[in-house]
Design a protein around this motif. Structure first.
Motif, PDB file in Angstrom:
ATOM      1  N   GLN A   9     -10.934   1.889  41.010  1.00  0.00           N
ATOM      2  CA  GLN A   9     -11.209   2.837  42.093  1.00  0.00           C
ATOM      3  C   GLN A   9     -10.009   3.724  42.406  1.00  0.00           C
ATOM      4  OE1 GLN A   9     -13.864   0.363  45.130  1.00  0.00           O
ATOM      5  NE2 GLN A   9     -11.925  -0.635  44.662  1.00  0.00           N
ATOM      6  N   CYS A  10      -8.855   3.401  41.828  1.00  0.00           N
ATOM      7  CA  CYS A  10      -7.613   4.097  42.179  1.00  0.00           C
ATOM      8  C   CYS A  10      -7.608   5.526  41.649  1.00  0.00           C
ATOM      9  CB  CYS A  10      -6.419   3.339  41.608  1.00  0.00           C
ATOM     10  SG  CYS A  10      -4.853   4.193  41.911  1.00  0.00           S
ATOM     11  N   TRP A  11      -7.141   6.445  42.487  1.00  0.00           N
ATOM     12  CA  TRP A  11      -7.088   7.869  42.165  1.00  0.00           C
ATOM     13  C   TRP A  11      -5.669   8.323  41.836  1.00  0.00           C
ATOM     14  CZ3 TRP A  11      -3.470   9.413  45.513  1.00  0.00           C
ATOM     15  CH2 TRP A  11      -3.331   8.647  46.683  1.00  0.00           C
ATOM     16  N   MET A  12      -4.708   7.476  42.056  1.00  0.00           N
ATOM     17  CA  MET A  12      -3.297   7.866  41.917  1.00  0.00           C
ATOM     18  C   MET A  12      -2.902   7.980  40.442  1.00  0.00           C
ATOM     19  SD  MET A  12      -0.423   8.565  43.414  1.00  0.00           S
ATOM     20  CE  MET A  12      -0.205   7.858  45.039  1.00  0.00           C
ATOM     21  N   GLU A  13      -2.151   9.048  40.123  1.00  0.00           N
ATOM     22  CA  GLU A  13      -1.567   9.170  38.786  1.00  0.00           C
ATOM     23  C   GLU A  13      -0.165   8.613  38.847  1.00  0.00           C
ATOM     24  OE1 GLU A  13      -1.915  12.971  36.937  1.00  0.00           O
ATOM     25  OE2 GLU A  13      -3.979  13.239  37.661  1.00  0.00           O
ATOM     26  N   VAL A  14       0.115   7.607  38.028  1.00  0.00           N
ATOM     27  CA  VAL A  14       1.413   6.946  38.028  1.00  0.00           C
ATOM     28  C   VAL A  14       2.021   7.055  36.627  1.00  0.00           C
ATOM     29  CG1 VAL A  14       2.580   4.719  38.337  1.00  0.00           C
ATOM     30  CG2 VAL A  14       0.651   5.326  39.805  1.00  0.00           C
ATOM     31  N   ASP A  15       3.303   7.405  36.572  1.00  0.00           N
ATOM     32  CA  ASP A  15       3.981   7.541  35.253  1.00  0.00           C
ATOM     33  C   ASP A  15       4.183   6.188  34.612  1.00  0.00           C
ATOM     34  OD1 ASP A  15       4.150  10.272  35.513  1.00  0.00           O
ATOM     35  OD2 ASP A  15       6.062  10.148  36.597  1.00  0.00           O
TER      36      ASP A  15
ATOM     37  N   GLU B 256      -0.058  -4.177  36.974  1.00  0.00           N
ATOM     38  CA  GLU B 256       0.312  -3.283  35.887  1.00  0.00           C
ATOM     39  C   GLU B 256       0.557  -1.844  36.331  1.00  0.00           C
ATOM     40  OE1 GLU B 256      -2.833  -3.773  33.050  1.00  0.00           O
ATOM     41  OE2 GLU B 256      -2.343  -5.884  32.716  1.00  0.00           O
ATOM     42  N   LYS B 257      -0.265  -1.324  37.192  1.00  0.00           N
ATOM     43  CA  LYS B 257      -0.115   0.063  37.632  1.00  0.00           C
ATOM     44  C   LYS B 257       0.571   0.124  38.998  1.00  0.00           C
ATOM     45  CE  LYS B 257      -2.858   4.235  38.489  1.00  0.00           C
ATOM     46  NZ  LYS B 257      -4.229   4.760  38.605  1.00  0.00           N
ATOM     47  N   CYS B 258       0.118  -0.679  39.913  1.00  0.00           N
ATOM     48  CA  CYS B 258       0.634  -0.629  41.284  1.00  0.00           C
ATOM     49  C   CYS B 258       2.129  -0.931  41.334  1.00  0.00           C
ATOM     50  CB  CYS B 258      -0.114  -1.612  42.175  1.00  0.00           C
ATOM     51  SG  CYS B 258      -1.892  -1.335  42.216  1.00  0.00           S
ATOM     52  N   ASN B 259       2.613  -1.722  40.406  1.00  0.00           N
ATOM     53  CA  ASN B 259       4.026  -2.082  40.389  1.00  0.00           C
ATOM     54  C   ASN B 259       4.917  -0.855  40.219  1.00  0.00           C
ATOM     55  OD1 ASN B 259       6.120  -3.960  40.478  1.00  0.00           O
ATOM     56  ND2 ASN B 259       6.249  -4.016  38.259  1.00  0.00           N
ATOM     57  N   ARG B 260       4.362   0.236  39.669  1.00  0.00           N
ATOM     58  CA  ARG B 260       5.140   1.459  39.440  1.00  0.00           C
ATOM     59  C   ARG B 260       4.775   2.562  40.434  1.00  0.00           C
ATOM     60  NH1 ARG B 260       3.016   3.285  35.003  1.00  0.00           N
ATOM     61  NH2 ARG B 260       1.507   1.649  34.691  1.00  0.00           N
ATOM     62  N   CYS B 261       3.956   2.250  41.414  1.00  0.00           N
ATOM     63  CA  CYS B 261       3.432   3.268  42.327  1.00  0.00           C
ATOM     64  C   CYS B 261       4.216   3.320  43.639  1.00  0.00           C
ATOM     65  CB  CYS B 261       1.960   2.954  42.623  1.00  0.00           C
ATOM     66  SG  CYS B 261       1.183   4.127  43.744  1.00  0.00           S
ATOM     67  N   LYS B 262       4.415   4.531  44.157  1.00  0.00           N
ATOM     68  CA  LYS B 262       5.153   4.688  45.411  1.00  0.00           C
ATOM     69  C   LYS B 262       4.388   4.143  46.615  1.00  0.00           C
ATOM     70  CE  LYS B 262       3.555   9.443  45.990  1.00  0.00           C
ATOM     71  NZ  LYS B 262       3.944  10.862  46.010  1.00  0.00           N
ATOM     72  N   LEU B 263       3.101   3.890  46.455  1.00  0.00           N
ATOM     73  CA  LEU B 263       2.299   3.363  47.569  1.00  0.00           C
ATOM     74  C   LEU B 263       2.163   1.839  47.531  1.00  0.00           C
ATOM     75  CD1 LEU B 263      -0.605   5.986  47.733  1.00  0.00           C
ATOM     76  CD2 LEU B 263       1.510   5.907  49.064  1.00  0.00           C
ATOM     77  N   ARG B 264       2.860   1.199  46.630  1.00  0.00           N
ATOM     78  CA  ARG B 264       2.711  -0.251  46.444  1.00  0.00           C
ATOM     79  C   ARG B 264       2.907  -1.041  47.738  1.00  0.00           C
ATOM     80  NH1 ARG B 264       6.377  -4.518  43.099  1.00  0.00           N
ATOM     81  NH2 ARG B 264       7.607  -4.435  44.989  1.00  0.00           N
ATOM     82  N   GLY B 265       3.826  -0.632  48.556  1.00  0.00           N
ATOM     83  CA  GLY B 265       4.104  -1.367  49.789  1.00  0.00           C
ATOM     84  C   GLY B 265       2.956  -1.373  50.770  1.00  0.00           C
ATOM     85  N   TRP B 266       2.027  -0.443  50.628  1.00  0.00           N
ATOM     86  CA  TRP B 266       0.918  -0.338  51.567  1.00  0.00           C
ATOM     87  C   TRP B 266      -0.434  -0.616  50.943  1.00  0.00           C
ATOM     88  CZ3 TRP B 266       4.873   3.158  51.054  1.00  0.00           C
ATOM     89  CH2 TRP B 266       5.759   3.219  52.134  1.00  0.00           C
ATOM     90  N   CYS B 267      -0.533  -0.479  49.633  1.00  0.00           N
ATOM     91  CA  CYS B 267      -1.858  -0.474  49.021  1.00  0.00           C
ATOM     92  C   CYS B 267      -2.082  -1.651  48.064  1.00  0.00           C
ATOM     93  CB  CYS B 267      -2.036   0.878  48.304  1.00  0.00           C
ATOM     94  SG  CYS B 267      -3.623   1.056  47.496  1.00  0.00           S
ATOM     95  N   ARG B 268      -1.709  -1.496  46.832  1.00  0.00           N
ATOM     96  CA  ARG B 268      -1.907  -2.470  45.742  1.00  0.00           C
ATOM     97  C   ARG B 268      -3.364  -2.592  45.312  1.00  0.00           C
ATOM     98  NH1 ARG B 268       1.964  -5.047  48.816  1.00  0.00           N
ATOM     99  NH2 ARG B 268       0.413  -6.347  49.803  1.00  0.00           N
ATOM    100  N   GLY B 269      -4.199  -1.661  45.732  1.00  0.00           N
ATOM    101  CA  GLY B 269      -5.584  -1.657  45.274  1.00  0.00           C
ATOM    102  C   GLY B 269      -6.333  -2.921  45.658  1.00  0.00           C
ATOM    103  N   CYS B 270      -7.391  -3.187  44.941  1.00  0.00           N
ATOM    104  CA  CYS B 270      -8.208  -4.374  45.212  1.00  0.00           C
ATOM    105  C   CYS B 270      -8.224  -5.262  43.966  1.00  0.00           C
ATOM    106  CB  CYS B 270      -9.616  -3.983  45.606  1.00  0.00           C
ATOM    107  SG  CYS B 270     -10.637  -5.444  45.949  1.00  0.00           S
TER     108      CYS B 270
HETATM  109  S1  SF4 Z   1      -2.596   4.042  44.935  1.00  0.00           S
HETATM  110 FE1  SF4 Z   1      -3.423   3.024  43.115  1.00  0.00          FE
HETATM  111  S2  SF4 Z   1      -1.634   2.538  41.854  1.00  0.00           S
HETATM  112 FE2  SF4 Z   1      -0.915   2.994  43.926  1.00  0.00          FE
HETATM  113  S3  SF4 Z   1      -0.753   1.008  44.940  1.00  0.00           S
HETATM  114 FE3  SF4 Z   1      -2.787   1.868  45.421  1.00  0.00          FE
HETATM  115  S4  SF4 Z   1      -4.190   1.069  43.838  1.00  0.00           S
HETATM  116 FE4  SF4 Z   1      -2.088   0.759  43.139  1.00  0.00          FE
END
Ligand code: SF4
Length: 69
Positions: free
Chosen positions: A63-69, A32-46
């Motif tokens: 645990q995610c700190w990123m603000e995503v639109d 839901e959130k990671c799909n819109r995040c610029k870090l998705r290719g490396w992160c995707r949270g847990c």
């Molecule tokens: S920073 Fe947050 S929103 Fe972005 S990919 Fe990682 S867990 Fe997802």
């Protein structure tokens, strides 16, 4: 909560991580959130933390700190 991926007492972590059960849960477009995040290719949270927190692995990782639109 019982894992749908497998039991580490019965299979190695490598086999669990690379197996078909795990692959079935890697629907990245559903995050839901990671799909819109610029870090998705490396992160995707847990997803395990998200599932433990909300019951849904595709909800945002609390645990995610990123603000995503
Ligand atoms: S920073 Fe947050 S929103 Fe972005 S990919 Fe990682 S867990 Fe997802």
């Amino acid at each position: 909560m019982e894992s749908r991926i497998g039991n580490v007492r019965e299979k190695s972590m490598f086999d669990l991580f690379t197996g078909q059960n795990m692959e079935a849960h890697r629907e990245f477009s559903k995050f839901e959130k990671c799909n819109r995040c610029k870090l998705r290719g490396w992160c995707r949270g847990c997803p395990a933390v998200a599932a433990g927190y909300t019951g849904n692995r595709y909800t945002p990782d609390p645990q995610c700190w990123m603000e995503v639109d």
